[in-house]
Design an enzyme around this catalytic site. Sequence first.
Site, PDB file in Angstrom:
ATOM      1  N   ARG A 147      14.826  65.895  33.231  1.00 33.35           N
ATOM      2  CA  ARG A 147      15.993  65.867  34.080  1.00 33.35           C
ATOM      3  C   ARG A 147      16.444  67.295  34.349  1.00 33.35           C
ATOM      4  O   ARG A 147      16.426  68.127  33.441  1.00 33.35           O
ATOM      5  CB  ARG A 147      17.136  65.083  33.409  1.00 33.35           C
ATOM      6  CG  ARG A 147      18.293  64.785  34.339  1.00 33.35           C
ATOM      7  CD  ARG A 147      19.469  64.172  33.640  1.00 33.35           C
ATOM      8  NE  ARG A 147      20.257  65.200  32.955  1.00 33.35           N
ATOM      9  CZ  ARG A 147      21.471  64.957  32.449  1.00 33.35           C
ATOM     10  NH1 ARG A 147      21.988  63.744  32.514  1.00 33.35           N
ATOM     11  NH2 ARG A 147      22.143  65.928  31.845  1.00 33.35           N
ATOM     12  N   TYR A 159      29.172  69.339  34.811  1.00 29.38           N
ATOM     13  CA  TYR A 159      28.502  68.368  33.957  1.00 29.38           C
ATOM     14  C   TYR A 159      27.024  68.709  33.758  1.00 29.38           C
ATOM     15  O   TYR A 159      26.330  69.070  34.719  1.00 29.38           O
ATOM     16  CB  TYR A 159      28.583  66.939  34.560  1.00 29.38           C
ATOM     17  CG  TYR A 159      27.532  66.116  33.891  1.00 29.38           C
ATOM     18  CD1 TYR A 159      26.305  65.859  34.498  1.00 29.38           C
ATOM     19  CD2 TYR A 159      27.706  65.733  32.560  1.00 29.38           C
ATOM     20  CE1 TYR A 159      25.296  65.203  33.812  1.00 29.38           C
ATOM     21  CE2 TYR A 159      26.706  65.088  31.878  1.00 29.38           C
ATOM     22  CZ  TYR A 159      25.503  64.826  32.499  1.00 29.38           C
ATOM     23  OH  TYR A 159      24.517  64.210  31.803  1.00 29.38           O
ATOM     24  N   ASP A 218      20.945  63.829  37.885  1.00 29.25           N
ATOM     25  CA  ASP A 218      22.110  62.967  37.674  1.00 29.25           C
ATOM     26  C   ASP A 218      23.270  63.449  38.546  1.00 29.25           C
ATOM     27  O   ASP A 218      23.786  64.548  38.350  1.00 29.25           O
ATOM     28  CB  ASP A 218      22.517  63.039  36.178  1.00 29.25           C
ATOM     29  CG  ASP A 218      23.515  61.963  35.791  1.00 29.25           C
ATOM     30  OD1 ASP A 218      23.672  61.720  34.570  1.00 29.25           O
ATOM     31  OD2 ASP A 218      24.116  61.360  36.697  1.00 29.25           O
ATOM     32  N   HIS A 220      26.063  62.013  38.614  1.00 25.46           N
ATOM     33  CA  HIS A 220      27.225  61.781  37.739  1.00 25.46           C
ATOM     34  C   HIS A 220      28.456  61.309  38.500  1.00 25.46           C
ATOM     35  O   HIS A 220      29.565  61.808  38.286  1.00 25.46           O
ATOM     36  CB  HIS A 220      27.547  63.051  36.945  1.00 25.46           C
ATOM     37  CG  HIS A 220      27.851  62.759  35.508  1.00 25.46           C
ATOM     38  ND1 HIS A 220      29.110  62.810  34.992  1.00 25.46           N
ATOM     39  CD2 HIS A 220      27.061  62.374  34.491  1.00 25.46           C
ATOM     40  CE1 HIS A 220      29.101  62.508  33.707  1.00 25.46           C
ATOM     41  NE2 HIS A 220      27.856  62.238  33.363  1.00 25.46           N
ATOM     42  N   GLU A 244      20.347  59.710  39.901  1.00 29.00           N
ATOM     43  CA  GLU A 244      21.181  58.838  39.065  1.00 29.00           C
ATOM     44  C   GLU A 244      22.658  58.957  39.420  1.00 29.00           C
ATOM     45  O   GLU A 244      23.144  60.030  39.754  1.00 29.00           O
ATOM     46  CB  GLU A 244      20.988  59.248  37.606  1.00 29.00           C
ATOM     47  CG  GLU A 244      21.877  58.550  36.628  1.00 29.00           C
ATOM     48  CD  GLU A 244      21.724  59.115  35.228  1.00 29.00           C
ATOM     49  OE1 GLU A 244      20.795  59.896  34.987  1.00 29.00           O
ATOM     50  OE2 GLU A 244      22.557  58.777  34.382  1.00 29.00           O
ATOM     51  N   GLU A 270      25.031  53.415  33.624  1.00 30.38           N
ATOM     52  CA  GLU A 270      25.338  53.812  32.238  1.00 30.38           C
ATOM     53  C   GLU A 270      26.793  53.515  31.871  1.00 30.38           C
ATOM     54  O   GLU A 270      27.112  53.350  30.697  1.00 30.38           O
ATOM     55  CB  GLU A 270      25.029  55.279  32.004  1.00 30.38           C
ATOM     56  CG  GLU A 270      25.966  56.228  32.660  1.00 30.38           C
ATOM     57  CD  GLU A 270      25.626  57.677  32.367  1.00 30.38           C
ATOM     58  OE1 GLU A 270      24.443  58.058  32.470  1.00 30.38           O
ATOM     59  OE2 GLU A 270      26.547  58.421  32.005  1.00 30.38           O
ATOM     60  N   ARG A 291      20.472  51.557  34.137  1.00 28.80           N
ATOM     61  CA  ARG A 291      20.754  52.649  33.212  1.00 28.80           C
ATOM     62  C   ARG A 291      21.559  52.244  31.970  1.00 28.80           C
ATOM     63  O   ARG A 291      21.858  53.078  31.130  1.00 28.80           O
ATOM     64  CB  ARG A 291      21.548  53.740  33.948  1.00 28.80           C
ATOM     65  CG  ARG A 291      20.702  54.624  34.806  1.00 28.80           C
ATOM     66  CD  ARG A 291      19.844  55.571  33.994  1.00 28.80           C
ATOM     67  NE  ARG A 291      20.606  56.664  33.430  1.00 28.80           N
ATOM     68  CZ  ARG A 291      20.390  57.201  32.237  1.00 28.80           C
ATOM     69  NH1 ARG A 291      19.478  56.703  31.456  1.00 28.80           N
ATOM     70  NH2 ARG A 291      21.105  58.226  31.826  1.00 28.80           N
ATOM     71  N   GLU A 347      15.641  57.836  28.332  1.00 32.16           N
ATOM     72  CA  GLU A 347      16.348  59.109  28.154  1.00 32.16           C
ATOM     73  C   GLU A 347      16.329  59.479  26.674  1.00 32.16           C
ATOM     74  O   GLU A 347      16.588  58.634  25.811  1.00 32.16           O
ATOM     75  CB  GLU A 347      17.797  58.975  28.629  1.00 32.16           C
ATOM     76  CG  GLU A 347      18.602  60.242  28.501  1.00 32.16           C
ATOM     77  CD  GLU A 347      19.975  60.102  29.115  1.00 32.16           C
ATOM     78  OE1 GLU A 347      20.388  58.967  29.409  1.00 32.16           O
ATOM     79  OE2 GLU A 347      20.648  61.121  29.312  1.00 32.16           O
ATOM     80  N   TRP A 410      34.140  62.777  36.865  1.00 36.71           N
ATOM     81  CA  TRP A 410      33.475  63.872  36.123  1.00 36.71           C
ATOM     82  C   TRP A 410      32.001  63.568  35.991  1.00 36.71           C
ATOM     83  O   TRP A 410      31.617  62.432  35.729  1.00 36.71           O
ATOM     84  CB  TRP A 410      34.083  64.010  34.733  1.00 36.71           C
ATOM     85  CG  TRP A 410      33.309  64.944  33.878  1.00 36.71           C
ATOM     86  CD1 TRP A 410      33.243  66.317  34.006  1.00 36.71           C
ATOM     87  CD2 TRP A 410      32.436  64.611  32.787  1.00 36.71           C
ATOM     88  NE1 TRP A 410      32.415  66.833  33.073  1.00 36.71           N
ATOM     89  CE2 TRP A 410      31.886  65.823  32.309  1.00 36.71           C
ATOM     90  CE3 TRP A 410      32.056  63.414  32.194  1.00 36.71           C
ATOM     91  CZ2 TRP A 410      30.989  65.875  31.240  1.00 36.71           C
ATOM     92  CZ3 TRP A 410      31.153  63.454  31.148  1.00 36.71           C
ATOM     93  CH2 TRP A 410      30.652  64.684  30.684  1.00 36.71           C
TER      94      TRP A 410
HETATM   95  C1  CS2 Z   1      24.910  61.328  31.162  1.00 38.95           C
HETATM   96  C2  CS2 Z   1      25.615  61.094  29.870  1.00 38.95           C
HETATM   97  O1  CS2 Z   1      22.915  61.187  29.921  1.00 38.95           O
HETATM   98  C3  CS2 Z   1      23.443  60.962  31.018  1.00 38.95           C
HETATM   99  O2  CS2 Z   1      22.860  60.459  31.991  1.00 38.95           O
HETATM  100  O3  CS2 Z   1      25.469  60.686  32.256  1.00 38.95           O
HETATM  101  O4  CS2 Z   1      25.254  62.139  29.019  1.00 38.95           O
HETATM  102  C4  CS2 Z   1      27.135  61.013  29.933  1.00 38.95           C
HETATM  103  O5  CS2 Z   1      27.638  62.209  30.504  1.00 38.95           O
HETATM  104  C5  CS2 Z   1      27.645  60.831  28.527  1.00 38.95           C
HETATM  105  O6  CS2 Z   1      27.090  59.663  28.004  1.00 38.95           O
HETATM  106  C6  CS2 Z   1      29.157  60.758  28.491  1.00 38.95           C
HETATM  107  O7  CS2 Z   1      29.560  60.578  27.157  1.00 38.95           O
HETATM  108 MG    MG Z   2      24.064  59.861  33.545  1.00 40.08          MG
END
Ligand code: CS2
Ligand code: MG
Length: 410
Positions: A147, A159, A218, A220, A244, A270, A291, A347, A410
């Site tokens: 990634r 992030y 990502d 995000h 993602e 996620e 995810r 991941e 975020w």
């Molecule tokens: C992120 C996560 O791994 C990922 O894809 O989106 O690390 C996410 O930021 C964290 O789980 C938040 O606690």
């Molecule tokens: Mg993520």
Amino acid sequence: MKIESAETVVTSPGRNFVTLRITTTDGVTGLGDATLNGRELAVETYLREHVVPLLIGRDAGRIEDTWQYLYRGAYWRRGPVTMAAIAAVDTALWDIKAKVAGMPLYQLLGGASRAGALAYGHASGRDVPELLDSVRAHLDAGYRAIRVQTGVPGLGSVYGVAASPAAAGGKRYDYEPAQRTALPVEETWDTRAYLRHVPGVFEAVRAEFGPELPLLHDGHHRMTPIQAGRLGRDLEPYDLFWLEDATPGEDQAALRLIRQHTTTPLAIGEVFNSAHDYTTLLQERLIDYVRSAVTHTGGITAMRKLLDMAGHYGAKSGIHGPTDISPVGMAAALHLDLAIHNFGIQEYMRHSAETLEVFHTSYTFQDGLLHPSDAPGLGVVLDDEAATRFPYEPAYLPVNRLTDGTVHDW
Ligand code: CS2
Ligand code: MG
């Protein structure tokens, strides 16, 4: 075999974790991950106050019945706290059942469908040179999929980008966004600056590492659907494995617009905690990868059903595996990864040495592939003495604001 006791263990080796341990009248124990980054004590309290009293005396082997009892019996449905609590109970009961059967959990899920689970790691850089070093370090560490997250010129920390070259160097990249501060750290975001910058970053990565290496990115949750469609289109020349969280996924219909503009594969989920969060996304084939994490989606029982549903619509797994999924949650994912047919990728951010002092794991990472091991059950042991050495400290995920101060995802 009855449930004799159940206890929550809160420990903070490098970051906060909540674990549930269930013990049966035969003395067999099982572990479940109940970690919800930034809201850990909500799940711990839910378990200790509202779930554990209901477990004592129940038949430990009745996993499906316990799941339905905790899900429907709560009356109030779904949500990250409830589903993390149910996940911890469910995973611990599967751990017990597999231990009693004397086999690794994946054998109870239908046996191995592959030699190992392709893993991806988290390369990052505040600038392109640092990023290229981080990709190289992850290749050296054995990853065969990576990634890519990048800083954005003109913005501070964003992030996914490690704050220090050591962390970005991938030696032990434990980028932990949750900070132990009285209030959440605030970050500033500018989507247009990001959209201008990212294609050039992937151009540089492809120029350095070639066309073959599976690259992931990502978003995000930060883009509007049309911005995500544009980025997906602009990244098509770089042949991503997936983009993602291109846009906040709870607006499932928004993915129709993104799909209209790009063939870049999409991954989402996620922050979801139920198969119901995916209904439109899967039925209309708006995403390519699911995810969710076992820890946040109701455990092995629920995750298996979700991934079977995903497979019916041609989607594959991409189970969430950052360091805020504990080694217990990671092991649970790996048993599913090995057994299901529609596996996509796993991941694997790699936990810190501190974390592994508390959680003794048996899963392996070799030649880019993860394997849960053939230890009975999940294959993870929680070291109680070590756990006491890392007391809990509240930690918050950052809050994002646009340059005009508006709160943003975020
Ligand atoms: C992120 C996560 O791994 C990922 O894809 O989106 O690390 C996410 O930021 C964290 O789980 C938040 O606690
Ligand atoms: Mg993520």
